[in-house]
Design a protein around this motif. Structure first.
Motif, PDB file in Angstrom:
ATOM      1  N   TRP A  12      77.710  73.696   6.886  1.00 54.45           N
ATOM      2  CA  TRP A  12      76.857  74.122   7.987  1.00 54.45           C
ATOM      3  C   TRP A  12      76.483  72.926   8.866  1.00 54.45           C
ATOM      4  O   TRP A  12      76.473  73.033  10.089  1.00 54.45           O
ATOM      5  N   LEU A  13      76.161  71.801   8.228  1.00 52.97           N
ATOM      6  CA  LEU A  13      75.772  70.607   8.977  1.00 52.97           C
ATOM      7  C   LEU A  13      76.902  70.138   9.892  1.00 52.97           C
ATOM      8  O   LEU A  13      76.680  69.810  11.060  1.00 52.97           O
ATOM      9  N   TYR A  20      76.939  71.182  18.608  1.00 52.52           N
ATOM     10  CA  TYR A  20      76.049  70.439  19.506  1.00 52.52           C
ATOM     11  C   TYR A  20      76.841  69.491  20.407  1.00 52.52           C
ATOM     12  O   TYR A  20      76.553  69.382  21.599  1.00 52.52           O
ATOM     13  N   LEU A  21      77.822  68.791  19.846  1.00 50.32           N
ATOM     14  CA  LEU A  21      78.644  67.900  20.663  1.00 50.32           C
ATOM     15  C   LEU A  21      79.347  68.674  21.765  1.00 50.32           C
ATOM     16  O   LEU A  21      79.483  68.193  22.901  1.00 50.32           O
ATOM     17  N   PHE A  22      79.789  69.868  21.443  1.00 53.52           N
ATOM     18  CA  PHE A  22      80.424  70.728  22.446  1.00 53.52           C
ATOM     19  C   PHE A  22      79.422  71.115  23.532  1.00 53.52           C
ATOM     20  O   PHE A  22      79.716  71.023  24.732  1.00 53.52           O
ATOM     21  N   ARG A  32      67.376  71.282  23.269  1.00 59.25           N
ATOM     22  CA  ARG A  32      66.505  72.372  22.811  1.00 59.25           C
ATOM     23  C   ARG A  32      67.242  73.236  21.804  1.00 59.25           C
ATOM     24  O   ARG A  32      66.677  73.639  20.776  1.00 59.25           O
ATOM     25  N   TRP A  33      68.506  73.525  22.103  1.00 60.44           N
ATOM     26  CA  TRP A  33      69.327  74.286  21.152  1.00 60.44           C
ATOM     27  C   TRP A  33      69.403  73.565  19.809  1.00 60.44           C
ATOM     28  O   TRP A  33      69.326  74.199  18.749  1.00 60.44           O
ATOM     29  N   LEU A  34      69.540  72.260  19.831  1.00 64.04           N
ATOM     30  CA  LEU A  34      69.693  71.466  18.619  1.00 64.04           C
ATOM     31  C   LEU A  34      68.525  71.680  17.662  1.00 64.04           C
ATOM     32  O   LEU A  34      68.717  71.944  16.472  1.00 64.04           O
ATOM     33  N   PHE A  35      67.301  71.607  18.171  1.00 61.06           N
ATOM     34  CA  PHE A  35      66.124  71.686  17.303  1.00 61.06           C
ATOM     35  C   PHE A  35      65.873  73.112  16.807  1.00 61.06           C
ATOM     36  O   PHE A  35      65.530  73.322  15.636  1.00 61.06           O
ATOM     37  N   LEU A  83      73.421  79.443  14.671  1.00 59.32           N
ATOM     38  CA  LEU A  83      73.908  78.858  15.925  1.00 59.32           C
ATOM     39  C   LEU A  83      73.450  79.691  17.124  1.00 59.32           C
ATOM     40  O   LEU A  83      73.083  79.136  18.173  1.00 59.32           O
ATOM     41  N   LEU A  84      73.479  81.002  16.971  1.00 63.05           N
ATOM     42  CA  LEU A  84      73.052  81.884  18.058  1.00 63.05           C
ATOM     43  C   LEU A  84      71.565  81.714  18.349  1.00 63.05           C
ATOM     44  O   LEU A  84      71.146  81.725  19.517  1.00 63.05           O
ATOM     45  N   ALA A  85      70.756  81.541  17.298  1.00 64.94           N
ATOM     46  CA  ALA A  85      69.308  81.421  17.479  1.00 64.94           C
ATOM     47  C   ALA A  85      68.939  80.207  18.321  1.00 64.94           C
ATOM     48  O   ALA A  85      67.876  80.189  18.959  1.00 64.94           O
ATOM     49  N   GLY A  86      69.780  79.181  18.324  1.00 65.04           N
ATOM     50  CA  GLY A  86      69.488  77.998  19.115  1.00 65.04           C
ATOM     51  C   GLY A  86      69.396  78.267  20.604  1.00 65.04           C
ATOM     52  O   GLY A  86      68.801  77.469  21.350  1.00 65.04           O
ATOM     53  N   PHE A  87      69.952  79.388  21.068  1.00 64.63           N
ATOM     54  CA  PHE A  87      69.914  79.707  22.494  1.00 64.63           C
ATOM     55  C   PHE A  87      68.619  80.388  22.911  1.00 64.63           C
ATOM     56  O   PHE A  87      68.434  80.689  24.096  1.00 64.63           O
ATOM     57  N   LEU A  88      67.734  80.658  21.951  1.00 65.64           N
ATOM     58  CA  LEU A  88      66.461  81.285  22.280  1.00 65.64           C
ATOM     59  C   LEU A  88      65.630  80.383  23.191  1.00 65.64           C
ATOM     60  O   LEU A  88      65.682  79.152  23.095  1.00 65.64           O
TER      61      LEU A  88
END
Length: 240
Positions: A12-13, A20-22, A32-35, A83-88
């Motif tokens: 997962w990591l 994130y690099l993408f 913001r997505w990262l955190f 990964l999807l939740a990071g777009f919130l």
């Protein structure tokens, strides 16, 4: 199982960092997505660790030494939802990123249709898999509804659909704290049909080609009966 749980975390990591690099080269809200995604994935990973002692077949006390193919598919679904939740709480990205958001939940929905079948075929059905599947269903639905409402694809009142399961569980917990008994909910064909309609609608609602007017109509057609169904189930559970 603990080694495989730890390996899952490493995989997962790696996927999280690569994603994130993408994003960092294409989207201004990548940090913001990262955190946000890191918090969701960490909570999911720790939740799996808490339930490892449930990795046994129904009626058996012996734990299975492997998580099993079905559970691995479920864990892959958890990664996609994280990964999807990071777009919130960020604006809806344009172009290919919008399609990536839609693709994440579409693939997660397809995996949801497969993991239980694989577990049954391989005789690896466990309480761990059942609980993970149920929890990811609720989390994935909540995330995609929050995104769709934030993007204007669904009306704000549809948030109640995403929160309904958690409010129901909270209500049962309150009854238990008060010493009140809760009753079993009878099986319902309508509940399964409406749940299937909801999953189908949520799979496509984030596709950029779906107009908001159409998705708002679908929200009314599916959401109102679902909410009424939760009210009916609460009346059963509370003995009324």
């Amino acid at each position: 199982m603990q080694r495989r749980w730890f390996l899952t975390g490493l995989l997962w990591l790696c996927a999280w960092l690569l994603f994130y690099l993408f994003l960092s080269q294409r989207w201004v809200y990548a940090q913001r997505w990262l955190f946000i995604s890191a918090a969701i994935l960490a909570l999911l990973w720790l939740r799996v660790r808490q339930q490892l002692d449930l990795n046994s077949r129904p009626g058996e006390a012996r734990l299975l030494p492997m998580l099993g193919a079905g559970n691995h598919i479920t864990l892959f679904r958890g990664l996609l939802i994280g990964l999807l939740a990071g777009f919130l709480f960020s604006p809806w990205p344009h172009g290919s990123l919008a399609w990536i958001i839609a693709g994440l939940y579409t693939i997660a929905s397809l995996a949801d249709a497969v993991d239980g079948y694989v577990a049954r075929r391989r005789n690896e059905v466990t309480e761990l898999g059942r609980l993970l599947d149920m929890e990811l269903d609720g989390l994935g639905l909540a995330v995609v509804i929050l995104l769709a409402v934030g993007y204007g694809q669904l009306p704000p009142w549809f948030l109640l659909v995403g929160l309904a399961r958690y409010l129901f569980i909270f209500g049962l917990w309150i009854r238990g704290r008060r010493g009140q008994s809760s009753h079993d909910i009878p099986a319902s064909v309508h509940r399964r049909i409406l749940a299937g309609m909801l999953m189908g609608m949520m799979t496509v609602v984030l596709w950029p080609i779906v107009p908001p007017d159409m998705s708002h109509i679908a929200a009314f057609v599916v959401g109102i009966p679902l909410q009424l169904g939760f009210v009916r189930d609460w009346l059963f559970a509370s003995g009324r």
